[in-house]
Write a protein that holds these residues in place. Structure first.
Motif, PDB file in Angstrom:
ATOM      1  N   SER A   1      41.797  28.180  34.799  1.00 17.47           N
ATOM      2  CA  SER A   1      43.217  28.449  34.584  1.00 17.47           C
ATOM      3  C   SER A   1      43.997  27.419  35.377  1.00 17.47           C
ATOM      4  CB  SER A   1      43.597  29.840  35.101  1.00 17.47           C
ATOM      5  OG  SER A   1      43.067  30.830  34.252  1.00 17.47           O
TER       6      SER A   1
ATOM      7  N   THR B   1      42.279  33.639  35.964  1.00 17.24           N
ATOM      8  CA  THR B   1      43.704  33.973  35.902  1.00 17.24           C
ATOM      9  C   THR B   1      44.105  34.828  37.100  1.00 17.24           C
ATOM     10  OG1 THR B   1      43.541  33.945  33.497  1.00 17.24           O
ATOM     11  CG2 THR B   1      45.494  34.990  34.434  1.00 17.24           C
TER      12      THR B   1
ATOM     13  N   ALA C   1      44.678  36.224  28.597  1.00 23.80           N
ATOM     14  CA  ALA C   1      43.810  35.771  29.683  1.00 23.80           C
ATOM     15  C   ALA C   1      42.371  36.253  29.542  1.00 23.80           C
ATOM     16  CB  ALA C   1      44.363  36.247  31.027  1.00 23.80           C
TER      17      ALA C   1
ATOM     18  N   ASP D   1      36.995  33.962  32.578  1.00 26.02           N
ATOM     19  CA  ASP D   1      38.359  33.750  32.077  1.00 26.02           C
ATOM     20  C   ASP D   1      39.346  34.630  32.843  1.00 26.02           C
ATOM     21  OD1 ASP D   1      40.448  32.976  30.455  1.00 26.02           O
ATOM     22  OD2 ASP D   1      39.759  34.042  28.675  1.00 26.02           O
ATOM     23  N   ALA D   2      39.046  35.908  32.904  1.00 20.34           N
ATOM     24  CA  ALA D   2      39.959  36.857  33.533  1.00 20.34           C
ATOM     25  C   ALA D   2      40.077  36.611  35.033  1.00 20.34           C
ATOM     26  CB  ALA D   2      39.486  38.289  33.275  1.00 20.34           C
TER      27      ALA D   2
HETATM   28 MG    MG Z   1      41.920  33.095  32.071  1.00 23.11          MG
END
Ligand code: MG
Ligand code: ADP
Length: 329
Positions: free
Chosen positions: A239, A285, A172, A281-282
């Motif tokens: 995501s 998620t 992730a 990105d993180a």
């Molecule tokens: Mg992600």
């Protein structure tokens, strides 16, 4: 606010006036399959000196991050680290920084984001290296559940200690990190786009001298956009529960709720706009796993803009999201 780890590129999202332009230059674009996805890098002015070399170096970062952070590769630094329990293990600056960052997101999301879910993912069928089709580390679950608090970092020694048997998974965050490192190489080119399977960093402006247009995919209709954004010098990462389905037992998608080890059900997709791709990105998620209300609060606390689509296809956005939204206005 979670800061990107030490040594990570700082991308400044400064508004800028559109400079006068020559007639559209020929762009330079290359695509490769890396990190289990299609990565496309485009430089608007393909004739700029060193554009091709910068793109080459940018792709090199995807290879480097993949080589270090791939859970499926028995030789990757991540897999080798996962095999050492209760032993302080010095790691590379890249792996240390990404683990440090991932643990920060885990704390900020109260464990909804957890980089120790490797065994749960493997058990659900996410256990093969896309390049070889070979099974990665055994899907056998160790006795006693581990979580992110079992990963200890020693900044002085740049060492990592895993206090229980666990399998690290950086799926992730690693793509976001690779995008940011690639973007740093491309900064001299000023206007460029990096697309790693729908996770994006858009540098500067497009060939028309305008902010880049980014379509946010409808989670239930692959060919439809539910929003169009205009951004520059920013990352946009999504995501979605439609991205990867398990071929293994139980099926289901790849975003797991650490409390149950099963696919999280609170959202259909989350899109985050942030200064760095690793952060976007993180947090996409993390917000996905938290679900709409708590997810939105996390995004606001972290000072990023985001859109959460619920399984019922209701939309919830942070107040800042409208700033980027061109359509629907
Ligand atoms: Mg992600
Ligand atoms: P994609 O890789 O499809 O762009 P994401 O960026 O959302 O999607 O990352 C999904 C990956 O994150 C999964 O494949 C898995 O490796 C990892 N993952 C799944 N659930 C979690 C979680 N709760 N916390 C941290 N990482 C997770």
């Amino acid at each position: 606010m979670i800061a990107p780890g030490p040594g990570e590129p700082t991308v400044v999202a400064a508004p800028r006036a559109a400079p006068p332009r020559e007639p559209a230059a020929m762009g330079y674009r290359r695509t490769a399959v890396l990190m289990d996805t299609l990565v496309t890098i485009e430089v608007v002015d393909g004739a700029a000196p060193d554009a091709a070399a910068a793109v080459e170096r940018a792709f090199g970062w995807f290879c480097e991050v993949e080589a270090r952070c791939n859970r499926f590769d028995p030789l990757s630094e991540l897999t080798q680290l996962s095999a050492r329990i209760d032993v302080p293990t010095p790691v590379s600056p890249l792996l240390y920084a990404v683990l440090d960052f991932a643990l920060g997101v885990a704390r900020a999301s109260d464990g909804a984001f957890d980089p120790t879910l490797g065994y749960d993912l493997a058990r659900r069928g996410f256990d093969r290296d896309y390049r070889t089709g070979r099974r990665g580390t055994a899907a056998g679950a160790p006795v006693g559940r581990a979580d992110y608090r079992d990963v200890r970092l020693d900044p002085a020694r740049q060492a990592v200690t895993l206090r229980r048997p666990l399998l690290l998974d950086l799926g992730a965050v690693a793509k976001g990190l690779a995008i940011d490192l690639a973007a740093r190489e491309l900064l001299p080119c000023r206007d460029f786009a990096i697309d790693a399977g729908g996770d994006l960093y858009l540098g500067g402006r497009n060939a028309a001298g305008e902010p880049w247009r980014v379509g946010v995919r409808h989670p239930r209709r692959a060919d439809a956009a539910l929003a169009v954004l205009r951004v520059g010098d920013l990352a946009v990462c999504t995501s979605g529960d439609y991205e990867r389905r398990s071929p293994g037992p139980g099926g289901g998608h790849h975003l797991l709720d650490p409390r149950t080890g099963r696919p999280a059900a609170g959202a259909a997709s989350v899109t985050v706009v942030a200064p760095t791709a690793m952060l976007a990105d993180a947090l996409a998620t993390a917000a996905f796993v938290l679900g709409p209300e708590r997810g939105l609060r996390l995004l606001e606390r972290q000072g990023v803009a985001g859109l959460i689509v619920t399984p019922e296809l209701d939309y919830l956005a942070t107040p800042g999201f409208a700033e980027y939204q061109q359509w629907p206005s």
